[in-house]
Scaffold this active site. Structure first.
Site, short mmCIF file in Angstrom:
data_model
loop_
_atom_site.label_atom_id
_atom_site.label_comp_id
_atom_site.label_asym_id
_atom_site.label_seq_id
_atom_site.Cartn_x
_atom_site.Cartn_y
_atom_site.Cartn_z
N LEU A 45 0.88 -1.16 0.00
CA LEU A 45 0.00 0.00 0.00
C LEU A 45 0.93 1.21 0.00
O LEU A 45 1.80 1.33 0.86
CB LEU A 45 -0.89 -0.01 1.24
CG LEU A 45 -2.05 0.97 1.32
CD1 LEU A 45 -3.00 0.80 0.15
CD2 LEU A 45 -2.81 0.79 2.64
N ASP A 46 0.78 2.10 -0.97
CA ASP A 46 1.68 3.23 -1.14
C ASP A 46 1.81 4.05 0.14
O ASP A 46 0.85 4.18 0.90
CB ASP A 46 1.20 4.15 -2.26
CG ASP A 46 1.45 3.56 -3.65
OD1 ASP A 46 2.15 2.55 -3.74
OD2 ASP A 46 0.91 4.12 -4.63
#
Length: 304
Positions: A45-46
């Site tokens: 997840l960025d």
């Protein structure tokens, strides 16, 4: 320095990842708090995104791919009337066109991007070209040819729309870049757009409402932290279940194929006779139960 002793820990932790942290940052912190021997996450997840990040420990790491392959759901905030070189807030922002569309046009643009679509991966991504991540080329000012990928936007709903700010609720297949979706939507609206904020709210059947923050986890005692772990089979809860008698369960755990009076299934979760006696995953073909991923007898016992 004294090294923290590790221990076998089995289960899934639903973490609400904070802004600015990488998935690896979050995993390392949670693993340290649990003193877990073995751990892994279920896809990145960025750092600029928040929300649900399922973390797997011990036996649960064997089934992390199921969560990686699952559909995802996001709440995305778009800035309209501007464009970004990275499609998000980390890039160079340039003016687009002031938004000048009505609700019907917005709904039509969302509908056009719903369903199976082709999506071009962004240059600022971890996808590799000739063994090198695309973001390495992008940082060097080089744009390379990319192949569009087939993805599916299952739902794209408008949550809020005010002048140059749009909030959407997206349910999509794995491999979807919400940054690219934001830019594509801005292009269809004729004004440009970039992704201002992103929050993952679901991964398959797992929901962020059931997740815990890092700070809240750190505030718990070690037994309380371990109590937050869900059993490994939570990752497979949307699959059909099959329970075996004790003698058959033992043979299944050795990897032997078993005859079952069940219809063919591509995925099943398999249990022994005791409550919570999760044994692993399998598929059924021509009346045979064929193991795919098995727990060890020690892991089964630990979960019991």
């Amino acid at each position: 320095m004294t090294k923290t002793p590790r221990r076998p820990v089995h289960g899934v932790l639903l973490l609400d990842k904070p802004l600015g942290w990488t998935s690896q940052d979050a995993l390392s912190k949670a693993r340290g708090l649990l003193r877990a021997l073995k751990a892994g996450h279920t896809g990145t997840l960025d750092p600029l995104a928040t929300g649900l990040l399922p973390l797997c420990f011990g036996a649960a790491t064997k089934f992390s791919q199921v969560s990686l392959d699952a559909d995802k759901r996001y709440t995305a905030t778009l800035k309209l009337g501007e464009r970004s070189s990275t499609l998000d807030g980390e890039g160079t922002i340039t003016p687009g066109t002031p938004p000048a569309f009505d609700r019907a046009t917005l709904e039509a643009a969302c509908a056009a991007l719903t369903g199976p679509i082709e999506q071009l991966p962004p240059m600022h991504s971890a996808l590799k070209k000739d063994g090198r991540a695309l973001y390495d080329y992008a940082r060097a000012g080089i744009e390379v040819e990319r192949t569009p990928r087939r993805i599916t936007i299952h739902r794209l709903d408008i949550v809020e729309w005010q002048a140059d700010r749009l909030v959407i609720d997206v349910t999509c297949s794995k491999g979807t870049y919400i940054r690219t979706l934001a830019a594509d939507l801005g292009d269809r609206l004729g004004c440009g757009a970039w992704l201002q904020a992103l929050r993952r709210t679901a991964t398959g059947p797992l929901r962020v409402d059931d997740a815990i923050t890092i700070d809240a986890l750190a505030a718990l005692s070690e037994p309380e932290r371990e109590a937050r772990l869900l059993p490994p089979d939570v990752l497979l809860q949307h699959w059909p279940a099959l329970r075996l008698p004790d003698d058959e369960a033992g043979r299944f755990l050795t990897g032997l194929r078993r005859r079952v009076a069940e219809a063919d299934q591509s995925h099943v979760r398999v249990y022994g006779p005791q409550p919570r006696a999760f044994l692993g995953s399998a598929h059924i073909q021509a009346g045979e139960l064929i193991a795919d991923r098995l727990l060890s007898p020690q892991e089964v016992q630990a979960l019991l």
